[in-house]
Scaffold this active site. Structure first.
Site, short mmCIF file in Angstrom:
data_model
loop_
_atom_site.label_atom_id
_atom_site.label_comp_id
_atom_site.label_asym_id
_atom_site.label_seq_id
_atom_site.Cartn_x
_atom_site.Cartn_y
_atom_site.Cartn_z
N GLY A 14 -2.01 -14.12 11.96
CA GLY A 14 -1.67 -13.81 11.10
C GLY A 14 -0.09 -12.80 11.05
N ALA A 48 -3.57 -12.71 1.91
CA ALA A 48 -4.05 -11.88 0.70
C ALA A 48 -3.62 -10.71 0.06
CB ALA A 48 -5.48 -11.63 0.94
N GLY A 51 1.50 -7.16 -3.72
CA GLY A 51 2.49 -6.50 -4.18
C GLY A 51 3.56 -7.31 -3.68
N GLY A 52 4.19 -7.11 -2.52
CA GLY A 52 5.06 -6.63 -1.86
C GLY A 52 5.85 -6.10 -0.49
N PHE A 117 6.97 0.67 -6.18
CA PHE A 117 5.56 1.01 -5.61
C PHE A 117 5.20 2.51 -4.94
CE2 PHE A 117 3.03 -2.01 -3.08
CZ PHE A 117 3.10 -3.14 -4.11
N GLN A 231 -7.36 3.54 4.91
CA GLN A 231 -6.73 4.42 3.25
C GLN A 231 -7.79 3.32 2.29
OE1 GLN A 231 -3.35 2.14 2.19
NE2 GLN A 231 -2.28 3.88 1.90
N HIS A 233 -7.56 2.23 -0.83
CA HIS A 233 -6.88 2.23 -2.47
C HIS A 233 -7.06 2.37 -3.31
CE1 HIS A 233 -4.30 -0.47 -5.26
NE2 HIS A 233 -3.68 -1.10 -3.51
N LEU A 243 -8.84 -6.34 -4.29
CA LEU A 243 -7.60 -5.62 -4.61
C LEU A 243 -6.86 -6.15 -6.39
CD1 LEU A 243 -5.83 -3.43 -3.33
CD2 LEU A 243 -4.13 -5.39 -3.15
N GLU A 246 -0.84 -2.79 -6.00
CA GLU A 246 -0.32 -1.28 -6.91
C GLU A 246 0.85 -1.68 -7.37
OE1 GLU A 246 -0.14 1.56 -3.73
OE2 GLU A 246 1.87 1.43 -4.14
N ARG A 288 -1.15 6.10 -2.14
CA ARG A 288 -2.80 6.14 -2.24
C ARG A 288 -3.22 7.63 -2.20
NH1 ARG A 288 -1.85 0.09 -0.01
NH2 ARG A 288 -0.42 -0.45 -1.68
N HIS A 356 -9.00 -0.04 1.97
CA HIS A 356 -8.31 -0.85 2.20
C HIS A 356 -7.39 -1.31 3.66
CE1 HIS A 356 -4.79 -3.79 0.56
NE2 HIS A 356 -4.01 -2.90 0.77
N ARG A 391 -0.41 5.38 4.74
CA ARG A 391 0.41 4.00 4.43
C ARG A 391 1.00 3.89 3.19
NH1 ARG A 391 0.47 -1.24 3.36
NH2 ARG A 391 -1.79 -1.37 2.95
N LEU A 397 3.95 -5.10 5.21
CA LEU A 397 4.14 -6.54 5.08
C LEU A 397 5.18 -6.27 6.09
CD1 LEU A 397 2.91 -7.93 2.11
CD2 LEU A 397 2.24 -8.36 4.16
C1 LIG Z 1 -5.79 -7.86 -0.59
C2 LIG Z 1 -5.05 -7.35 0.65
C3 LIG Z 1 -3.23 -6.66 0.55
C4 LIG Z 1 -2.68 -6.64 0.87
N1 LIG Z 1 -1.38 -6.23 0.06
C5 LIG Z 1 -0.05 -5.74 0.43
C6 LIG Z 1 1.24 -5.54 -0.06
O1 LIG Z 1 1.77 -5.93 -0.75
N2 LIG Z 1 2.17 -4.87 1.39
C7 LIG Z 1 2.05 -4.70 2.17
O2 LIG Z 1 2.80 -3.97 2.90
N3 LIG Z 1 0.08 -4.80 3.15
C8 LIG Z 1 -0.15 -5.26 2.49
N4 LIG Z 1 -1.79 -4.83 2.65
C9 LIG Z 1 -1.68 -5.25 4.42
C10 LIG Z 1 -1.06 -5.62 4.76
O3 LIG Z 1 -1.66 -7.25 4.41
C11 LIG Z 1 -1.33 -6.32 5.87
O4 LIG Z 1 -1.92 -4.73 6.71
C12 LIG Z 1 -0.76 -7.55 7.54
O5 LIG Z 1 -1.02 -8.44 6.34
C13 LIG Z 1 -0.88 -7.23 8.70
O6 LIG Z 1 -1.10 -9.15 9.01
P1 LIG Z 1 -1.88 -8.88 10.76
O7 LIG Z 1 -0.66 -10.74 11.49
O8 LIG Z 1 -1.51 -7.32 11.40
O9 LIG Z 1 -3.05 -8.91 10.78
P2 LIG Z 1 -3.72 -10.85 9.58
O10 LIG Z 1 -2.83 -11.08 8.72
O11 LIG Z 1 -5.20 -10.13 9.04
O12 LIG Z 1 -4.01 -11.69 10.85
C14 LIG Z 1 -5.54 -11.43 11.73
C15 LIG Z 1 -5.01 -12.47 12.97
O13 LIG Z 1 -5.71 -11.82 14.53
C16 LIG Z 1 -6.85 -13.52 14.23
N5 LIG Z 1 -7.81 -12.58 15.17
C17 LIG Z 1 -8.74 -11.71 15.14
N6 LIG Z 1 -9.21 -11.11 15.89
C18 LIG Z 1 -8.94 -12.53 16.73
C19 LIG Z 1 -10.70 -12.94 17.67
N7 LIG Z 1 -11.05 -11.75 18.35
N8 LIG Z 1 -9.40 -14.00 18.29
C20 LIG Z 1 -8.50 -14.71 17.98
N9 LIG Z 1 -8.35 -14.18 16.81
C21 LIG Z 1 -8.38 -13.15 16.38
C22 LIG Z 1 -6.76 -13.55 13.09
O14 LIG Z 1 -7.72 -15.35 12.86
C23 LIG Z 1 -5.68 -13.60 12.27
O15 LIG Z 1 -5.24 -14.85 12.99
C24 LIG Z 1 -2.88 -6.16 1.93
C25 LIG Z 1 -3.93 -5.61 2.29
C26 LIG Z 1 -4.90 -6.84 1.77
C27 LIG Z 1 -6.62 -6.42 2.51
#
Ligand SMILES: Cc1cc2nc3c(=O)[nH]c(=O)nc-3n(C[C@H](O)[C@H](O)[C@H](O)COP(=O)(O)OP(=O)(O)OC[C@H]3O[C@@H](n4cnc5c(N)ncnc54)[C@H](O)[C@@H]3O)c2cc1C
Length: 585
Positions: A14, A48, A51-52, A117, A231, A233, A243, A246, A288, A356, A391, A397
């Site tokens: 991610g 997914a 907002g930003g 925000f 959290q 939302h 969602l 916000e 939130r 959330h 948060r 992000l």
């Molecule tokens: C609907 C939604 C809207 C949001 N909007 C905002 C916003 O506008 N602004 C903001 O700041 N935050 C927002 N957030 C929060 C933010 O998007 C997330 O906290 C953040 O993107 C998480 O990123 P990450 O890289 O930590 O994890 P993720 O993007 O969830 O990636 C996790 C990765 O881990 C991998 N993985 C997990 N377990 C394993 C395993 N056992 N083996 C191999 N791979 C694995 C998955 O395949 C994936 O690639 C939002 C969240 C949601 C749900």
């Protein structure tokens, strides 16, 4: 078992995982980087986000204000050294994304646009319409493709970390296409596995957010920090939990109860501001935790809107007009029409609070190092402690960028400083992980089903660890989760085949969620105060004398975790009162 020998291995592709991989590849074109993900990278939850992302860029803003908004928003549980690092790096990362091609919205004069925000008392959230996460992830993904030394392993599921000689030296993972186990041996490992919101029944999270990354580290001995802070939302669609960002409120949407009254003014978030002209600091732009808690109180007072999916309040965006909604919130309009049959241009939308985000996660220091040498963590699975007890929207992000990069570079330093590991010992550990999996395949189907246990887990988490909690509710949930973890030892697979065995993945994901859920419930039961997202009906005040501390949950096999505490780092902001009343100071 096939072995993949690499310098740094990253679990998760991610935002945090991709940012770590790019930082590594840029730092040294010669090192080998393995990037594994249980889904194709663009399907990670970052995609997914709507907002930003927050970063100081405008003349009327300052690092100091971003710092205070974040620390106050987190109810003073944030580590202030981590926040200081974070706010200074944030704009650099957002500009870097721009240079890699992220299409940020613009002001009329061509400069980067920012929107208000919740809890941010100044406009500082950069955005790309309401598809910010998609554009951020896409930008990172396409940038990562430039580097030959990032080797991707898509649709690989990591099962166990390999810890020998007191340090993490790799992990085992199942190649989902073939069902074969692979052994990744690495000089350092970064976990970027995302959140765990799926342990609750009603959530905004993608189906893959099952806390695997947290569970991997936890079982290997790295503690989980502040897990009790979950959290909610305020604005989820009542039927699906999808969602509504916000940014709906940031752009001027308002919340109303059944009497069309803007109730937030009754909960310390007044005075009422003119509709369509959101006042930073107050009303719908409160944080939130406070907004979700206010909705809960409106429901208790019988002032909610009854719907087929339970008690709701209204989100009214009609006054924004079709043009603005289509320009700034096109995805929101799409979601409301597709999932609820309601067009927000013409009608009010019923909403209710929804799980959330996890403030807690794998404990790391500001360099993204966990307590286990060789293991680093970043993103939602980690808790470097910028978010404290709550948060602020749009900080996550940026956190994944700032600390994703940091984790990559710290892992590189570590990998370079290590002597090669003991190959035979690592192979023995990998064989043991494989044997565990074989045993799961051998087990005969009994009375425990994966979906049945999952449902019981979700129900007890909602009952015991929701927006408001009590000693009794949490103690019950602790007992229930403990029982479920024991019963989980008897689940068996119906599908015993190898190719894309989703039954197997569901079983493993359930195991991760149960471990994380227990840390949430036990951490909550032990924290006898109300702070941020952890609100108790029996201990309603914040108690800095006892609980200005991070909880640390240590894995303890089938027994509940051992909970310990750790001091919060305070540099310049002593605990104060969270004020969203709009009163002039
Ligand atoms: C609907 C939604 C809207 C949001 N909007 C905002 C916003 O506008 N602004 C903001 O700041 N935050 C927002 N957030 C929060 C933010 O998007 C997330 O906290 C953040 O993107 C998480 O990123 P990450 O890289 O930590 O994890 P993720 O993007 O969830 O990636 C996790 C990765 O881990 C991998 N993985 C997990 N377990 C394993 C395993 N056992 N083996 C191999 N791979 C694995 C998955 O395949 C994936 O690639 C939002 C969240 C949601 C749900």
């Amino acid at each position: 078992m096939e072995t993949i020998q690499t310098d740094v291995a990253i679990i998760g592709a991610g935002g945090a995982g991709l940012r770590a991989a790019i930082a590594l590849a840029q730092a040294d074109p010669k090192i080998r980087i393995a990037l594994i993900s249980k889904v194709y990278p663009m399907r990670s939850h970052t995609c997914a986000a709507e907002g930003g992302a927050a970063g100081v860029i405008k003349d009327d803003d300052s690092f100091e204000q971003h710092f205070h908004d974040t620390v106050g928003g987190g109810d003073w549980l944030s580590d202030q050294d981590a926040v200081e690092y974070f706010i200074h790096e944030a704009p650099k990362e957002l500009i870097q994304l721009e240079h890699w091609g992220c299409p940020w919205n613009r002001e009329a004069d061509g400069s980067v646009a920012v929107r208000p925000f919740g809890g941010m008392k100044i406009k500082r959230t950069w955005f790309a319409a309401d598809k910010s996460g998609f554009h951020i992830l896409h930008t990172l993904f396409q940038t990562s493709l430039q580097f030959q030394n990032i080797q991707r392993f898509d649709e690989y599921y990591a099962t166990d970390l390999l810890v020998d000689d007191g340090r993490c030296q790799g992990f085992t993972a199942i190649e989902m296409r073939s069902g074969q186990m692979r052994c990744f041996k690495a000089g350092a490992v970064v976990i970027a596995g995302g959140g765990a919101g799926r342990m609750f029944p009603f959530n905004t999270n993608g189906a893959i957010k099952t806390g695997d990354g947290m569970a991997l580290a936890y079982r290997a001995g790295a503690p989980l920090k502040d897990m009790e802070f979950v959290q909610y939302h305020p604005t989820g669609l009542p039927n699906t939990g999808t969602l509504l960002t916000e940014a709906c409120r940031g752009e001027g949407g308002v919340l109303l109860n059944k009497d069309n009254y803007r109730f937030l003014q009754d909960y310390g978030m007044g005075p009422e501001t003119p509709i369509g002209k959101p006042e930073l600091k107050t009303m719908e732009l409160g944080p939130r935790d406070r907004v979700s808690q206010s909705i809960w109180h409106e429901i208790q007072r019988g002032r909610s809107v009854k719907t087929a999916w339970g008690d709701c309040v209204w989100l009214d965006m009609r006054h924004l007009g079709e043009k603005k909604i289509d320009e700034r919130l096109p995805f929101v309009r799409d979601i409301c029409i597709s999932y609820l049959g309601i067009d927000p241009v013409k009608e009010m939308v019923p909403i209710r609070p929804v799980v959330h985000y996890m403030m807690g996660g794998i404990h790391t220091d500001t360099k993204a190092a966990t307590s286990l040498p060789g293991l680093f963590a970043a993103g939602e699975c980690a808790c470097v402690s910028i978010n404290g007890a709550n948060r602020l929207g749009s900080n996550s992000l940026v956190e994944i960028l700032v600390f994703g990069k940091r984790a990559g570079l710290s892992a590189l330093d570590h990998a370079r400083s290590q002597k090669p590991g003991n190959d035979a010992a690592l192979t023995t550990l990998a064989d043991a992980a494989q044997a565990k999996l074989r045993a799961l395949f051998m087990r005969n189907v009994g009375k425990e089903s994966i979906s049945g246990l999952r449902k019981e887990m979700m129900d007890t988490m909602e009952e015991g660890c929701g927006i408001y909690r009590t000693q009794e509710s949490m103690a019950k949930t602790c007992d229930k989760i403990s029982e479920l973890r024991r019963r989980y030892q008897n689940v068996a697979l119906h599908d015993k085949t190898n190719v894309y065995n989703t039954d197997l993945l569901s079983a493993l994901e359930l195991g991760s969620m149960l471990d994380c859920a227990e840390a949430v419930a036990v951490g909550g039961r032990e924290r006898k105060e109300s702070r941020g997202a952890h609100q108790r009906l029996d201990f309603t005040a914040r108690d800095d004398s006892k609980y200005l501390k991070h909880s640390m949950a240590y894995y303890n096999g089938l027994e509940p975790p051992r909970i310990d505490y750790r001091d919060v780092v305070i540099t310049s902001s002593p605990p104060g009162v969270r004020d969203y009343s709009g009163a002039k100071k």
